[in-house]
Every structure is written in structure tokens, then in C-alpha cells.
Design a protein around this motif. Sequence first.
Motif, PDB file in Angstrom:
ATOM      1  N   VAL A  18       0.455  -0.847   0.104  1.00 13.13           N
ATOM      2  CA  VAL A  18      -0.153   0.120  -0.196  1.00 13.13           C
ATOM      3  C   VAL A  18       1.358   1.019   0.024  1.00 13.13           C
ATOM      4  CG1 VAL A  18      -1.413   1.746   1.120  1.00 13.13           C
ATOM      5  CG2 VAL A  18      -1.925  -1.126   0.582  1.00 13.13           C
ATOM      6  N   GLY A  19       1.853   1.255   0.798  1.00  9.44           N
ATOM      7  CA  GLY A  19       2.477   2.429   0.589  1.00  9.44           C
ATOM      8  C   GLY A  19       3.328   2.815  -0.441  1.00  9.44           C
ATOM      9  N   PRO A  20       4.208   1.600  -0.934  1.00  9.79           N
ATOM     10  CA  PRO A  20       4.531   2.109  -2.899  1.00  9.79           C
ATOM     11  C   PRO A  20       3.372   2.831  -3.836  1.00  9.79           C
ATOM     12  CG  PRO A  20       5.507   0.290  -1.419  1.00  9.79           C
ATOM     13  CD  PRO A  20       4.781   0.411  -0.294  1.00  9.79           C
ATOM     14  N   ALA A  21       2.751   1.843  -3.407  1.00 16.63           N
ATOM     15  CA  ALA A  21       1.434   2.016  -4.411  1.00 16.63           C
ATOM     16  C   ALA A  21       0.862   3.925  -4.017  1.00 16.63           C
ATOM     17  CB  ALA A  21       0.065   0.924  -4.081  1.00 16.63           C
ATOM     18  N   ALA A 131      18.382  -0.323  -6.473  1.00 14.31           N
ATOM     19  CA  ALA A 131      17.636  -0.245  -5.627  1.00 14.31           C
ATOM     20  C   ALA A 131      16.314   0.498  -4.905  1.00 14.31           C
ATOM     21  CB  ALA A 131      17.844   0.187  -3.917  1.00 14.31           C
ATOM     22  N   GLU A 132      16.072   1.893  -6.469  1.00 16.04           N
ATOM     23  CA  GLU A 132      15.791   2.415  -5.937  1.00 16.04           C
ATOM     24  C   GLU A 132      14.451   2.828  -7.147  1.00 16.04           C
ATOM     25  OE1 GLU A 132      15.613   7.004  -6.014  1.00 16.04           O
ATOM     26  OE2 GLU A 132      17.245   7.665  -4.545  1.00 16.04           O
ATOM     27  N   ILE A 133      14.746   2.066  -8.761  1.00 24.18           N
ATOM     28  CA  ILE A 133      13.853   1.601  -9.366  1.00 24.18           C
ATOM     29  C   ILE A 133      12.923   0.968  -9.070  1.00 24.18           C
ATOM     30  CG2 ILE A 133      13.382   0.534 -11.518  1.00 24.18           C
ATOM     31  CD1 ILE A 133      16.292   2.357 -12.557  1.00 24.18           C
ATOM     32  N   ALA A 134      13.617  -0.678  -7.966  1.00 21.35           N
ATOM     33  CA  ALA A 134      12.874  -2.175  -7.795  1.00 21.35           C
ATOM     34  C   ALA A 134      11.963  -1.216  -6.409  1.00 21.35           C
ATOM     35  CB  ALA A 134      13.748  -2.236  -6.974  1.00 21.35           C
ATOM     36  N   ASP A 135      12.274   0.038  -5.643  1.00 20.16           N
ATOM     37  CA  ASP A 135      11.187   0.523  -4.734  1.00 20.16           C
ATOM     38  C   ASP A 135      10.413   1.040  -5.456  1.00 20.16           C
ATOM     39  OD1 ASP A 135      12.386  -1.308  -3.095  1.00 20.16           O
ATOM     40  OD2 ASP A 135      13.838   0.209  -2.093  1.00 20.16           O
ATOM     41  N   GLU A 137      10.928   4.083  -6.286  1.00 15.62           N
ATOM     42  CA  GLU A 137      11.384   5.669  -5.887  1.00 15.62           C
ATOM     43  C   GLU A 137      11.765   6.650  -6.838  1.00 15.62           C
ATOM     44  OE1 GLU A 137      11.442   6.883  -2.852  1.00 15.62           O
ATOM     45  OE2 GLU A 137      10.597   5.275  -1.440  1.00 15.62           O
ATOM     46  N   ALA A 138      12.529   5.380  -7.640  1.00 15.89           N
ATOM     47  CA  ALA A 138      12.779   5.989  -9.390  1.00 15.89           C
ATOM     48  C   ALA A 138      12.202   5.598 -10.320  1.00 15.89           C
ATOM     49  CB  ALA A 138      14.272   6.369  -9.229  1.00 15.89           C
ATOM     50  N   ASP A 139      11.637   6.973 -11.821  1.00 14.78           N
ATOM     51  CA  ASP A 139      10.839   6.096 -12.688  1.00 14.78           C
ATOM     52  C   ASP A 139      12.384   5.559 -13.839  1.00 14.78           C
ATOM     53  OD1 ASP A 139       8.764   7.014 -12.734  1.00 14.78           O
ATOM     54  OD2 ASP A 139       9.633   9.275 -12.335  1.00 14.78           O
ATOM     55  N   PHE A 140      13.563   5.982 -13.272  1.00 14.82           N
ATOM     56  CA  PHE A 140      14.520   5.534 -14.336  1.00 14.82           C
ATOM     57  C   PHE A 140      15.738   5.524 -13.720  1.00 14.82           C
ATOM     58  CE2 PHE A 140      11.558   7.255 -17.453  1.00 14.82           C
ATOM     59  CZ  PHE A 140      11.577   6.325 -18.302  1.00 14.82           C
ATOM     60  N   GLY A 141      16.979   4.981 -14.312  1.00 15.18           N
ATOM     61  CA  GLY A 141      18.384   4.749 -13.470  1.00 15.18           C
ATOM     62  C   GLY A 141      18.813   5.098 -14.838  1.00 15.18           C
ATOM     63  N   ILE A 142      20.246   5.672 -14.330  1.00 10.94           N
ATOM     64  CA  ILE A 142      21.050   4.975 -15.956  1.00 10.94           C
ATOM     65  C   ILE A 142      22.161   5.022 -15.503  1.00 10.94           C
ATOM     66  CG2 ILE A 142      22.509   7.097 -17.184  1.00 10.94           C
ATOM     67  CD1 ILE A 142      20.295   8.548 -17.485  1.00 10.94           C
ATOM     68  N   THR A 143      22.657   3.863 -15.479  1.00 12.62           N
ATOM     69  CA  THR A 143      23.806   2.660 -14.955  1.00 12.62           C
ATOM     70  C   THR A 143      24.781   1.902 -15.654  1.00 12.62           C
ATOM     71  OG1 THR A 143      24.752   1.322 -13.011  1.00 12.62           O
ATOM     72  CG2 THR A 143      23.069   1.825 -14.117  1.00 12.62           C
ATOM     73  N   VAL A 144      25.659   2.055 -15.684  1.00 10.71           N
ATOM     74  CA  VAL A 144      26.837   0.980 -16.344  1.00 10.71           C
ATOM     75  C   VAL A 144      26.302  -0.685 -16.555  1.00 10.71           C
ATOM     76  CG1 VAL A 144      29.102  -0.067 -16.569  1.00 10.71           C
ATOM     77  CG2 VAL A 144      28.563   2.821 -16.007  1.00 10.71           C
ATOM     78  N   LEU A 266      19.928   3.102 -19.961  1.00 13.16           N
ATOM     79  CA  LEU A 266      18.349   3.865 -19.324  1.00 13.16           C
ATOM     80  C   LEU A 266      17.849   2.982 -18.717  1.00 13.16           C
ATOM     81  CD1 LEU A 266      16.859   6.335 -18.386  1.00 13.16           C
ATOM     82  CD2 LEU A 266      15.591   5.385 -20.581  1.00 13.16           C
ATOM     83  N   VAL A 267      17.096   2.428 -17.693  1.00 14.63           N
ATOM     84  CA  VAL A 267      17.360   1.445 -16.888  1.00 14.63           C
ATOM     85  C   VAL A 267      15.728   1.447 -16.404  1.00 14.63           C
ATOM     86  CG1 VAL A 267      17.669  -0.898 -15.762  1.00 14.63           C
ATOM     87  CG2 VAL A 267      19.104   0.131 -16.323  1.00 14.63           C
ATOM     88  N   PHE A 268      14.397   0.764 -16.483  1.00 15.19           N
ATOM     89  CA  PHE A 268      13.346   0.826 -15.868  1.00 15.19           C
ATOM     90  C   PHE A 268      12.720  -0.356 -15.916  1.00 15.19           C
ATOM     91  CE2 PHE A 268      12.553   1.424 -20.817  1.00 15.19           C
ATOM     92  CZ  PHE A 268      11.367   0.636 -21.558  1.00 15.19           C
ATOM     93  N   ARG A 269      12.029  -0.477 -14.751  1.00 12.59           N
ATOM     94  CA  ARG A 269      11.172  -2.062 -15.033  1.00 12.59           C
ATOM     95  C   ARG A 269      10.114  -1.586 -15.822  1.00 12.59           C
ATOM     96  NH1 ARG A 269       8.936  -2.159  -9.364  1.00 12.59           N
ATOM     97  NH2 ARG A 269       7.417  -0.179  -9.725  1.00 12.59           N
ATOM     98  N   LYS A 270       9.738  -3.131 -16.386  1.00 11.34           N
ATOM     99  CA  LYS A 270       8.787  -3.608 -16.849  1.00 11.34           C
ATOM    100  C   LYS A 270       7.339  -4.176 -16.670  1.00 11.34           C
ATOM    101  CE  LYS A 270      12.098  -6.931 -19.650  1.00 11.34           C
ATOM    102  NZ  LYS A 270      12.565  -7.910 -19.699  1.00 11.34           N
TER     103      LYS A 270
END
Length: 305
Positions: A18-21, A131-135, A137-144, A266-270
Motif C-alpha cells: 500500500v505504501g509504495p502504491a 534499489a530505487e527503481i525496484a522500490d 522511488e525512481a522512474d529511471f536509472g542511468i548506470t553501467v 537507461l534502466v526501468f522496470r518492465k
Amino acid sequence: MNYAQIRAFYSVVREGGVGPAAKFLNVSQPTVSQHLRALEETAAVPLFERRGRGLALTPEGARLFAAAEHLMRAVAAVEDSLATPGELERGRLRIVSDSPPVVVQLLKRFRDRHQAVTISTALASKAQIMAEIADGEADFGITVDPTVGVDYTAIPLRSDGLSLCVWRGHPLARKRRVELMDLAPEVLLLREPGSRTRNLLQQAMNQRDVTPREAIEIGSREVLREAVALEIGVTVFTASECPPDPRLAYVPIHEPGLMIVVHEHLVFRKRTLIRPEMAALIEIARDYSAEQAGQRMATASARSG
């Protein structure tokens, strides 16, 4: 039963509670809970059951979720069709990145098209980004080179080599390129543990059995540049992290037989609802990726010619 109740139910399942939603929907937790209670009253069956500290779907909830997923995809398709370039009048995005140059490039292109969208950015390590994408908290990540598995989508953005940073009077400043063995007699200034550049450099040096005369952990890019300018030692940056500085020289690192390159994605959740502003950034990222690939091909062709 109404759309708000179904969307709340769908978001609780996708976001994991409920909290994350509530964060994802930008509403209060009591509002989400109220929607869930109303939906269960309409269905006349429980949709969730408690398992430890979490929630699990009942068989009835699983069937409803499958139907809700079709509905949410249809809604996303409608929103995407309405969100033509230049017509985004609202929205929000949060992007976490370990590469300031890349996030700034995407931010500039996005702002040129969609100034009404609120964007927040932050620098973080690869682990923090995922972690932020999984939770949620973030829509996108940019990482290696992210390990995405089946839960994430990664769009390649660009590849970046490493360059040695030395002070202008350093003997290596006169070279067109250096090899890893050139670092052996040097005092090597390093980023913090977990830094993508540090990890890549150390892996390559281990493969070539190269150890610097001394290694000093410094930290931020800005402090590293100042330390090099004061002739404390030399350091290594990715090519995109080498802004002009009259005190410094940047020399590309070329090691025969090794590809010392970082690959930004650029990473995001499916398993998330793609909002119009997210779809717009994905489109921009793909255009940017195509441009970078074209530039690499042109550079390679020029070198071979």
C-alpha cells in the motif's frame, strides 16, 4: 467498482504494498486502502491475504489482477496515443544516475520538448540506482552494464573509454595515448569503492598484473581534478568526464587486447505502468542511442580509412 479502485489494486500488486502504491499514485495511504476495501466489498470476496508482513493475492485476486493488467495496458496505449510530442502539459519524472554527462544530455533534450514536466535527478551508485527503481522511488536509472534479468528493460545509451588525467607538465601529457603499464610508476588517485571507473580500471590492471607505485583514495571528481592539478598524482576518468581545464591534460588509455569501455544504459522496470512522460523519455533515449551508435561508426570508419 470504478477505475480508481482498479488502478489502486493494480498498483498495490505491482509496487509491492500500500505504501509504495500510494507513492506511485501520488495519493495518501488511507486513500489506497479505502479503494481496496471498496473493491473487495463490490467483489464480495477477499482479494488479498496476509503473509507475514506482506500481502499475497487470493485466487480471486489473481484473476482480477490478470484482467486489470489488460485494462491498464489499454489505458497506457490510449495515453501514449494522446501524448504527441510537444503536448505533455503535466507529469513528473525522477531519474537517478551514476553519469552526470549522460543525464544532462537526456535532460536537455527532454526539456526542449516538454517543459511542463517536473523532473528531479540525483547521483547515486549502481546499487542505489537499482534499489530505487525496484522500490518505485525512481522512474529511471542511468548506470553501467546493469544486470536486468527478466524484470527490467535496459536501453543502451553510449559507450565510453577511459582517459588518464595528468597535470600539464607531466611527461605523459605529451603522449597521444598510454597503456596500463604507464601507470606502474605513478601515484594513482582513485574514486571511492564501488565507482564504475575505479572498478573497470582495477579489473583491467589486474588482468595485466599492473600495480601503481602508490594508490590514494580521494572521492569526488572535482577533488580528484584539483589533486591532479596540484601534482599529487594522476587519475582516470571516462572520456565524457574530461571537461577542458588549462591545468590538466587527458590522454586516452589504449591497452592492446582489452576493451576498457563502460556501457551506459537507461534502466526501468518492465512491470510498471508507462506514463506518457516516461514514454517520451524512452523515445528520446532511443534517439540518443541511435545518434551515439552513428557517431561510433563514423569514427571507426574514419580511423580505418
